[in-house]
Structures are given as structure tokens and as C-alpha cells.
Design an enzyme around this catalytic site. Structure first.
Site, PDB file in Angstrom:
ATOM      1  CG  ASP A 232      -2.109   0.902   1.080  1.00 13.57           C
ATOM      2  OD1 ASP A 232      -2.352   1.401  -0.033  1.00 13.57           O
ATOM      3  OD2 ASP A 232      -2.811   1.143   2.097  1.00 13.57           O
TER       4      ASP A 232
ATOM      5  CD1 TRP B  68       7.504   6.278  -2.651  1.00 13.46           C
ATOM      6  CD2 TRP B  68       7.047   6.627  -4.829  1.00 13.46           C
ATOM      7  NE1 TRP B  68       8.693   6.277  -3.342  1.00 13.46           N
ATOM      8  CE2 TRP B  68       8.448   6.492  -4.680  1.00 13.46           C
ATOM      9  CE3 TRP B  68       6.537   6.849  -6.105  1.00 13.46           C
ATOM     10  CZ2 TRP B  68       9.335   6.555  -5.757  1.00 13.46           C
ATOM     11  CZ3 TRP B  68       7.420   6.930  -7.184  1.00 13.46           C
ATOM     12  CH2 TRP B  68       8.798   6.777  -6.991  1.00 13.46           C
TER      13      TRP B  68
ATOM     14  CG  HIS C 289      -0.014   1.930  -9.269  1.00 11.33           C
ATOM     15  ND1 HIS C 289      -0.301   1.588  -7.962  1.00 11.33           N
ATOM     16  CD2 HIS C 289      -1.060   2.703  -9.679  1.00 11.33           C
ATOM     17  CE1 HIS C 289      -1.458   2.128  -7.618  1.00 11.33           C
ATOM     18  NE2 HIS C 289      -1.938   2.809  -8.634  1.00 11.33           N
TER      19      HIS C 289
ATOM     20  CG  LEU D  85       8.732 -17.736  -3.135  1.00 14.33           C
ATOM     21  CD1 LEU D  85       8.581 -17.699  -1.607  1.00 14.33           C
ATOM     22  CD2 LEU D  85       9.271 -16.386  -3.624  1.00 14.33           C
TER      23      LEU D  85
ATOM     24  CD  GLU E  85       2.598 -12.586  16.293  1.00 24.47           C
ATOM     25  OE1 GLU E  85       2.680 -11.408  16.688  1.00 24.47           O
ATOM     26  OE2 GLU E  85       2.050 -13.504  16.942  1.00 24.47           O
TER      27      GLU E  85
HETATM   28  C1  IPE Z   1      -5.592  -2.667  -0.246  1.00 20.70           C
HETATM   29  O1  IPE Z   1      -5.170  -1.360  -0.440  1.00 20.70           O
HETATM   30  C2  IPE Z   1      -5.589  -3.413  -1.554  1.00 20.70           C
HETATM   31  C3  IPE Z   1      -4.271  -3.647  -2.124  1.00 20.70           C
HETATM   32  C4  IPE Z   1      -3.122  -3.348  -1.594  1.00 20.70           C
HETATM   33  C5  IPE Z   1      -4.279  -4.324  -3.381  1.00 20.70           C
HETATM   34  P1  IPE Z   1      -6.231  -0.166  -0.646  1.00 20.70           P
HETATM   35  O2  IPE Z   1      -5.434   1.074  -0.768  1.00 20.70           O
HETATM   36  O3  IPE Z   1      -7.158  -0.487  -1.742  1.00 20.70           O
HETATM   37  O4  IPE Z   1      -7.036  -0.215   0.719  1.00 20.70           O
HETATM   38  P2  IPE Z   1      -7.932   0.887   1.434  1.00 20.70           P
HETATM   39  O5  IPE Z   1      -8.940   1.352   0.438  1.00 20.70           O
HETATM   40  O6  IPE Z   1      -7.024   1.993   1.867  1.00 20.70           O
HETATM   41  O7  IPE Z   1      -8.529   0.180   2.606  1.00 20.70           O
HETATM   42  C1  IPE Z   2      -1.465   0.170  -3.368  1.00 17.92           C
HETATM   43  O1  IPE Z   2      -1.222   1.539  -3.405  1.00 17.92           O
HETATM   44  C2  IPE Z   2      -1.703  -0.412  -4.732  1.00 17.92           C
HETATM   45  C3  IPE Z   2      -3.098  -0.821  -4.985  1.00 17.92           C
HETATM   46  C4  IPE Z   2      -4.064  -0.806  -4.126  1.00 17.92           C
HETATM   47  C5  IPE Z   2      -3.402  -1.294  -6.319  1.00 17.92           C
HETATM   48  P1  IPE Z   2      -2.424   2.590  -3.474  1.00 17.92           P
HETATM   49  O2  IPE Z   2      -2.746   2.859  -4.890  1.00 17.92           O
HETATM   50  O3  IPE Z   2      -3.549   2.153  -2.626  1.00 17.92           O
HETATM   51  O4  IPE Z   2      -1.729   3.867  -2.841  1.00 17.92           O
HETATM   52  P2  IPE Z   2      -2.377   4.897  -1.819  1.00 17.92           P
HETATM   53  O5  IPE Z   2      -2.883   4.105  -0.650  1.00 17.92           O
HETATM   54  O6  IPE Z   2      -3.487   5.583  -2.535  1.00 17.92           O
HETATM   55  O7  IPE Z   2      -1.265   5.804  -1.456  1.00 17.92           O
HETATM   56 MG    MG Z   3      -4.034   2.426  -0.683  1.00 14.61          MG
END
Ligand code: IPE
Ligand code: IPE
Ligand code: MG
Length: 253
Positions: free
Chosen positions: A26, A31, A43, A137, A216
Site C-alpha cells: 500500500d 508515494w 505503481h 518459493l 502476527e
Molecule cells: C488494499 O489497499 C488493496 C491492495 C493493496 C491491493 P487499498 O489502498 O485499496 O485499501 P484501502 O482502500 O485503503 O482500505
Molecule cells: C497500493 O497503493 C496499490 C493498490 C491498491 C493497487 P495505493 O494505490 O492504494 O496507494 P495509496 O494508498 O493511494 O497511497
Molecule cells: Mg491504498
């Protein structure tokens, strides 16, 4: 790897290594925004972190890694962002398959793959097939994944089996945890011992609700593209300090 931390060199640590690590990757968007870049740049940058954690698992001897890449809820995002994510996945599979083969990685997916673009589905199926004999893995990528859907899919599969083949169930069928678990997308895999979430969010976001019952949990503020091999090792070290009790009184009692 330069300056290998001691955990890499100390085989006595192996007994306390997690067998299965799950990661909610996440913070890609934040970033990018903090650098004045469009979200998709985050991404893109996150792909390198995926490579690094795969490598780290192999070097440490962790046999199963599950990464949350796209949730069912992520379809709510703008179309352009979803397109970039799908293109990136396509590109990743095309690029990485050779590497995964070289590394002995078995690639698997979790989630409703049938809703992804056809080209991506094809590449996913090829990658799963091509790597199916690898043993170093197990690398699960959760795509169009939702844990509640996974649980309902399991229940519906079991209901279907009972209806189709009532004699097998002998009229007196009761579900137990082991039987139920085998109907989840994770099937015979052991539950994750450790869940890592990057970007500081403290929630599960519909990820592996059943399987994470006794995991954990390790939360780091770092955004996913900033999460490198040494950060993964730090998470493992932290895990190794935990006392897992599973409801018992613990070693010091
Ligand atoms: C969770 O992240 C899903 C993935 C990392 C693929 P999100 O960014 O979608 O989650 P929320 O919306 O903050 O809970
Ligand atoms: C995680 O990063 C990737 C996916 C959920 C696909 P985010 O895209 O959720 O990044 P933030 O949380 O908006 O910073
Ligand atoms: Mg996110």
C-alpha cells in the site's frame, strides 16, 4: 546482497522463520503524489519492491509469499488508473517469467481472475502453468481478490458438492476448519504467520480474513515503493521477537 544482515547467516534462526508471509502493498499513490508525479508512477515504482521481496524470501528460505495487488474494491478507482494497473501486470508477467523460472519460483493467483482483461488472464494462466513445477518459493498474487467473496465461494462450492453428491456426505455432514480451509483459494497452503502492511494504514481491507486469524501483524509507515529488502528483513526480525501464544499462557508463565 551487500552487507547481509546476520539473519541471513545464522541458520539457527531458521526455526523461527515464518513459513508464509502475506503483504498488503500500500501507498503507491501517496508515494507518487508526494513527488509531484501521477499516481501510476507509484505503481510502476512498486514493481521493484515486488522483485526485492521475492528475492529476499528465496535468500531467507521463506517458502510462501502472498502479495495483495488488486482488491475487488479497487474497481472503484478511476478507469485510467485501473488500465495502468492492468498494463503493468501484463508487463510484469511478460518481463518476470524468465526470472521466476531462473529463481525456481512457482507463481499462483488468488482471486476471481475471470474478471480481468483477457490478455492478462492468458498471461496469468501461462505463468502459472510454466512455473508449476518450481519448488523454491510459492508466490501468490492476489488479484481481483476479496476475502468475503472467497469465503462465500467456498461455502457455495461445498453446498454444490453436497447437492451433487449427497451419498458421499452420508446425510450427516458437518463442516470442520480443515475441510472448509481446503475450499478457500489458498487450499492446502498453511495460513500466513506474518502480515506486513506498508504506508501506515492499520486495517485488513478485505484480505485473507479467515487465514490471518493468528498472524502476527507488522505495520510500517514506509510506502510500498520505498519498501526494500532490508525493510523486509527488519519485519522478519521483528516477527522473530514475537511470542506467539495461540490462546495459551506463553513460555514465561
Ligand atoms: C488494499 O489497499 C488493496 C491492495 C493493496 C491491493 P487499498 O489502498 O485499496 O485499501 P484501502 O482502500 O485503503 O482500505
Ligand atoms: C497500493 O497503493 C496499490 C493498490 C491498491 C493497487 P495505493 O494505490 O492504494 O496507494 P495509496 O494508498 O493511494 O497511497
Ligand atoms: Mg491504498
Amino acid at each position: 546482497m551487500k552487507n547481509k544482515p546476520s539473519i541471513f547467516n545464522d541458520p539457527s534462526n531458521n526455526s523461527s522463520l515464518p513459513k508464509h508471509v502475506a503483504i498488503i502493498m500500500d501507498g503507491n499513490g501517496r508515494w507518487a503524489i508526494e513527488r509531484g508525479l501521477p499516481r501510476f508512477a507509484g505503481h510502476r515504482a512498486g514493481v521493484q519492491s515486488v522483485r526485492e521481496v521475492v528475492e529476499a524470501c528465496i535468500e531467507l528460505g521463506i517458502p510462501i509469499l502472498t502479495l495483495y495487488a488488486f482488491s475487488q474494491e479497487n474497481w472503484k478507482r478511476p478507469k485510467e488508473e485501473i488500465s495502468v494497473l492492468m498494463e503493468l501486470l501484463d508487463f510484469f508477467l511478460g518481463q518476470e517469467i524468465k526470472n521466476l523460472m531462473k529463481q525456481g519460483v512457482r507463481f499462483c493467483t488468488l482471486g476471481r481472475i475471470e474478471a480481468l482483461p483477457e490478455g492478462v488472464q492468458k498471461k496469468l494462466a501461462q505463468s502459472v502453468e510454466q512455473t508449476s513445477k518450481n519448488e523454491k518459493l510459492i508466490f501468490n498474487l492476489a488479484l481481483n481478490y476479496g476475502s468475503r467473496t472467497e469465503i462465500l465461494d467456498a461455502v457455495n462450492q461445498i453446498l454444490h458438492d453436497v447437492k451433487e453428491n449427497p451419498s458421499k456426505f452420508n446425510g450427516a455432514f458437518e463442516l470442520d476448519e480443515a475441510y472448509f480451509s481446503k475450499h478457500l483459494y489458498t487450499r492446502d497452503l498453511p495460513d500466513p504467520d506474518l502480515l506486513i502492511r506498508t504506508s501506515g494504514e492499520i486495517r485488513l481491507s478485505n484480505f485473507l480474513l479467515w487465514q490471518l486469524s493468528y498472524a502476527e501483524i507488522y505495520i510500517t509507515k514506509k510506502y510500498w515503493p520505498d519498501f526494500h529488502k532490508d525493510d523486509f528483513v527488519e519485519a522478519i526480525r521483528d516477527y522473530q521477537k514475537r511470542e506467539r501464544r495461540f490462546g495459551d499462557v506463553g513460555a514465561s508463565a
